[in-house]
Design an enzyme around this catalytic site. Sequence first.
Site, PDB file in Angstrom:
ATOM      1  N   SER A 159       6.155  -5.424   5.337  1.00 50.11           N
ATOM      2  CA  SER A 159       5.363  -4.299   4.749  1.00 50.11           C
ATOM      3  C   SER A 159       6.338  -3.199   4.112  1.00 50.11           C
ATOM      4  O   SER A 159       6.878  -2.426   4.644  1.00 50.11           O
ATOM      5  CB  SER A 159       5.030  -3.496   6.444  1.00 50.11           C
ATOM      6  OG  SER A 159       5.891  -3.403   7.101  1.00 50.11           O
ATOM      7  N   GLY A 200       0.851  -1.222   0.061  1.00 42.72           N
ATOM      8  CA  GLY A 200      -0.070   0.022   0.028  1.00 42.72           C
ATOM      9  C   GLY A 200       0.701   1.395   0.010  1.00 42.72           C
ATOM     10  O   GLY A 200       2.133   1.391   0.166  1.00 42.72           O
ATOM     11  N   LEU A 201       0.293   2.214  -0.111  1.00 45.16           N
ATOM     12  CA  LEU A 201       1.037   3.492  -0.160  1.00 45.16           C
ATOM     13  C   LEU A 201       1.954   3.942   1.020  1.00 45.16           C
ATOM     14  O   LEU A 201       1.416   3.398   2.162  1.00 45.16           O
ATOM     15  CB  LEU A 201      -0.078   4.864  -0.390  1.00 45.16           C
ATOM     16  CG  LEU A 201      -0.864   4.868  -1.822  1.00 45.16           C
ATOM     17  CD1 LEU A 201      -1.945   5.976  -1.573  1.00 45.16           C
ATOM     18  CD2 LEU A 201       0.186   5.099  -2.705  1.00 45.16           C
ATOM     19  N   SER A 202       2.705   4.819   1.139  1.00 44.35           N
ATOM     20  CA  SER A 202       3.387   5.546   2.306  1.00 44.35           C
ATOM     21  C   SER A 202       2.193   6.094   3.216  1.00 44.35           C
ATOM     22  O   SER A 202       1.161   6.952   2.662  1.00 44.35           O
ATOM     23  CB  SER A 202       4.112   6.451   1.648  1.00 44.35           C
ATOM     24  OG  SER A 202       4.825   6.852   2.851  1.00 44.35           O
ATOM     25  N   SER A 255      -0.427   4.509   4.553  1.00 46.27           N
ATOM     26  CA  SER A 255      -1.547   3.705   4.506  1.00 46.27           C
ATOM     27  C   SER A 255      -1.802   2.903   5.627  1.00 46.27           C
ATOM     28  O   SER A 255      -3.130   2.667   5.792  1.00 46.27           O
ATOM     29  CB  SER A 255      -1.714   2.683   3.120  1.00 46.27           C
ATOM     30  OG  SER A 255      -0.561   1.953   3.301  1.00 46.27           O
ATOM     31  N   GLY A 256      -0.811   2.652   6.660  1.00 44.52           N
ATOM     32  CA  GLY A 256      -1.000   1.947   7.622  1.00 44.52           C
ATOM     33  C   GLY A 256      -0.202   0.686   7.826  1.00 44.52           C
ATOM     34  O   GLY A 256      -0.375  -0.257   8.737  1.00 44.52           O
ATOM     35  N   LYS A 257       0.566   0.110   6.916  1.00 37.59           N
ATOM     36  CA  LYS A 257       1.154  -1.030   6.627  1.00 37.59           C
ATOM     37  C   LYS A 257       1.956  -1.271   7.930  1.00 37.59           C
ATOM     38  O   LYS A 257       1.933  -2.411   8.486  1.00 37.59           O
ATOM     39  CB  LYS A 257       2.185  -0.954   5.467  1.00 37.59           C
ATOM     40  CG  LYS A 257       1.714  -0.782   4.080  1.00 37.59           C
ATOM     41  CD  LYS A 257       2.732  -0.962   2.981  1.00 37.59           C
ATOM     42  CE  LYS A 257       3.861   0.287   3.442  1.00 37.59           C
ATOM     43  NZ  LYS A 257       3.368   1.471   3.019  1.00 37.59           N
ATOM     44  N   SER A 258       2.817  -0.380   8.457  1.00 33.96           N
ATOM     45  CA  SER A 258       3.930  -0.710   9.647  1.00 33.96           C
ATOM     46  C   SER A 258       3.062  -0.685  10.794  1.00 33.96           C
ATOM     47  O   SER A 258       3.155  -1.525  11.788  1.00 33.96           O
ATOM     48  CB  SER A 258       4.783   0.529   9.875  1.00 33.96           C
ATOM     49  OG  SER A 258       5.602   0.514   8.627  1.00 33.96           O
TER      50      SER A 258
HETATM   51  N1  LIG Z   1      10.515   8.072  -3.158  1.00 31.82           N
HETATM   52  C1  LIG Z   1      10.100   7.339  -2.213  1.00 31.82           C
HETATM   53  N2  LIG Z   1       8.907   6.619  -2.488  1.00 31.82           N
HETATM   54  C2  LIG Z   1       8.338   6.099  -1.398  1.00 31.82           C
HETATM   55  N3  LIG Z   1       8.778   5.875  -0.193  1.00 31.82           N
HETATM   56  C3  LIG Z   1       9.831   6.454   0.263  1.00 31.82           C
HETATM   57  C4  LIG Z   1      10.592   7.399  -0.993  1.00 31.82           C
HETATM   58  N4  LIG Z   1      11.905   7.811  -0.264  1.00 31.82           N
HETATM   59  C5  LIG Z   1      11.670   7.421   0.931  1.00 31.82           C
HETATM   60  N5  LIG Z   1      10.640   6.712   1.266  1.00 31.82           N
HETATM   61  C6  LIG Z   1      10.532   5.894   2.538  1.00 31.82           C
HETATM   62  O1  LIG Z   1      10.841   4.509   2.170  1.00 31.82           O
HETATM   63  C7  LIG Z   1       9.674   3.841   2.529  1.00 31.82           C
HETATM   64  C8  LIG Z   1       9.235   2.657   1.360  1.00 31.82           C
HETATM   65  O2  LIG Z   1      10.360   1.939   1.327  1.00 31.82           O
HETATM   66  P1  LIG Z   1       9.907   0.283   0.641  1.00 31.82           P
HETATM   67  O3  LIG Z   1      11.186  -0.407   0.558  1.00 31.82           O
HETATM   68  O4  LIG Z   1       8.525   0.041   1.269  1.00 31.82           O
HETATM   69  O5  LIG Z   1       9.519   0.912  -0.712  1.00 31.82           O
HETATM   70  S1  LIG Z   1       9.414   0.049  -2.203  1.00 31.82           S
HETATM   71  O6  LIG Z   1       8.657  -1.309  -1.677  1.00 31.82           O
HETATM   72  O7  LIG Z   1      10.487  -0.220  -2.715  1.00 31.82           O
HETATM   73  O8  LIG Z   1       8.716   0.873  -3.174  1.00 31.82           O
HETATM   74  C9  LIG Z   1       8.606   4.393   2.957  1.00 31.82           C
HETATM   75  O9  LIG Z   1       7.919   4.067   3.956  1.00 31.82           O
HETATM   76  P2  LIG Z   1       6.324   3.856   4.345  1.00 31.82           P
HETATM   77  O10 LIG Z   1       5.873   5.424   4.506  1.00 31.82           O
HETATM   78  O11 LIG Z   1       6.210   2.888   5.511  1.00 31.82           O
HETATM   79  O12 LIG Z   1       5.844   3.272   3.240  1.00 31.82           O
HETATM   80  C10 LIG Z   1       9.128   5.882   3.487  1.00 31.82           C
HETATM   81  O13 LIG Z   1       9.474   5.992   4.617  1.00 31.82           O
HETATM   82  N1  LIG Z   2      -6.843   1.336  10.401  1.00 31.56           N
HETATM   83  C1  LIG Z   2      -5.516   1.875  10.795  1.00 31.56           C
HETATM   84  N2  LIG Z   2      -4.690   1.164  10.118  1.00 31.56           N
HETATM   85  C2  LIG Z   2      -3.340   1.692  10.337  1.00 31.56           C
HETATM   86  N3  LIG Z   2      -3.080   2.629  10.560  1.00 31.56           N
HETATM   87  C3  LIG Z   2      -3.996   3.670  10.820  1.00 31.56           C
HETATM   88  C4  LIG Z   2      -5.283   3.266  10.801  1.00 31.56           C
HETATM   89  N4  LIG Z   2      -5.974   4.273  11.218  1.00 31.56           N
HETATM   90  C5  LIG Z   2      -5.213   5.254  11.192  1.00 31.56           C
HETATM   91  N5  LIG Z   2      -3.950   5.124  11.098  1.00 31.56           N
HETATM   92  C6  LIG Z   2      -2.666   5.699  11.360  1.00 31.56           C
HETATM   93  O1  LIG Z   2      -2.234   5.968  10.190  1.00 31.56           O
HETATM   94  C7  LIG Z   2      -0.740   6.173  10.255  1.00 31.56           C
HETATM   95  C8  LIG Z   2      -0.116   5.159   9.211  1.00 31.56           C
HETATM   96  O2  LIG Z   2       1.187   5.096   9.281  1.00 31.56           O
HETATM   97  P1  LIG Z   2       2.168   4.066   8.945  1.00 31.56           P
HETATM   98  O3  LIG Z   2       1.579   2.747   9.660  1.00 31.56           O
HETATM   99  O4  LIG Z   2       3.521   4.223   9.285  1.00 31.56           O
HETATM  100  O5  LIG Z   2       1.966   3.686   7.455  1.00 31.56           O
HETATM  101  P2  LIG Z   2       2.850   2.952   6.217  1.00 31.56           P
HETATM  102  O6  LIG Z   2       3.835   2.131   7.025  1.00 31.56           O
HETATM  103  O7  LIG Z   2       1.875   2.319   5.330  1.00 31.56           O
HETATM  104  O8  LIG Z   2       3.668   4.133   5.750  1.00 31.56           O
HETATM  105  C9  LIG Z   2      -0.668   6.008  11.540  1.00 31.56           C
HETATM  106  O9  LIG Z   2      -0.071   7.344  12.112  1.00 31.56           O
HETATM  107  C10 LIG Z   2      -1.675   5.323  12.297  1.00 31.56           C
HETATM  108  O10 LIG Z   2      -1.985   5.788  13.469  1.00 31.56           O
END
Ligand SMILES: Nc1ncnc2c1ncn2[C@@H]1O[C@H](COP(=O)(O)OS(=O)(=O)O)[C@@H](OP(=O)(O)O)[C@H]1O
Ligand SMILES: Nc1ncnc2c1ncn2[C@@H]1O[C@H](COP(=O)(O)OP(=O)(O)O)[C@@H](O)[C@H]1O
Length: 201
Positions: A103, A32-34, A36-39
């Site tokens: 994630s 899912g998108l950054s 979105s709630g994966k971690s």
């Molecule tokens: N350009 C760009 N696009 C997306 N995300 C970025 C970028 N630069 C840094 N970040 C940070 O890196 C996390 C995503 O790493 P991933 O290894 O999950 O990315 S991927 O699966 O290879 O697309 C992502 O974490 P999440 O927010 O938890 O998704 C960001 O913290």
């Molecule tokens: N149902 C939900 N599931 C996961 N995260 C949620 C939800 N509702 C709200 N959130 C909030 O959305 C944010 C998601 O961040 P994060 O887990 O770091 O996303 P990702 O890993 O996809 O980048 C957190 O601040 C979390 O508390």
Amino acid sequence: MATNITFHPGSVEASERAQLLSQRGLTLWLTGLSGSGKSTIACALEQHLLHLGKAAYRLDGDNIRFGLNKDLGFSPKDREENIRRIGEVAKLFADACVIAITSFISPYRGDRDLARALHTKGDLPFIEVYIDAPLEVAEERDPKGLYKKARKGEIPEFTGISAPYEEPDKAEIHLRTDKLSVEGCVKEIMDYLVAQGFIQG
Ligand SMILES: Nc1ncnc2c1ncn2[C@@H]1O[C@H](COP(=O)(O)OS(=O)(=O)O)[C@@H](OP(=O)(O)O)[C@H]1O
Ligand SMILES: Nc1ncnc2c1ncn2[C@@H]1O[C@H](COP(=O)(O)OP(=O)(O)O)[C@@H](O)[C@H]1O
């Protein structure tokens, strides 16, 4: 490229290992998108499973990029290699009878399909979980301030803004995190694992 290598099978069959450890391994592949709630969901799920006495382990995009994948950036080629390696690592965890929870944004359908195929080839369950929040919601949350930077042009190739995210078309589980709580999301995944017989109810 390595040459002259031979695969060495172990002395314990997969089914015997699962029986001895009282657990089948599998991979839950969160995508899912950054924001979105994966971690968040991966952490809550890992905690829940561990408290049930199940061996579970998270592989998280940000964390893995501090170590194993610190040589990779965010170009399509680097993301492909990132996901290829994680597909292999998750498969090893699943093969060791652990519940691997990955994630990673894993934005390309083809890369996720390759990770799935690796598992299927090894007779290991691969469960794709679409962690779905509309871009506006993920951007509004912006837990790390990355969308703000990306909109200002400070992060190139940012997923959803200047790089693509290909939505899953065959996810086993689809969770709308703008509609469901974290606990609700964990429950849906647990219900699926029980319904499919992967863990006891
Ligand atoms: N350009 C760009 N696009 C997306 N995300 C970025 C970028 N630069 C840094 N970040 C940070 O890196 C996390 C995503 O790493 P991933 O290894 O999950 O990315 S991927 O699966 O290879 O697309 C992502 O974490 P999440 O927010 O938890 O998704 C960001 O913290
Ligand atoms: N149902 C939900 N599931 C996961 N995260 C949620 C939800 N509702 C709200 N959130 C909030 O959305 C944010 C998601 O961040 P994060 O887990 O770091 O996303 P990702 O890993 O996809 O980048 C957190 O601040 C979390 O508390």
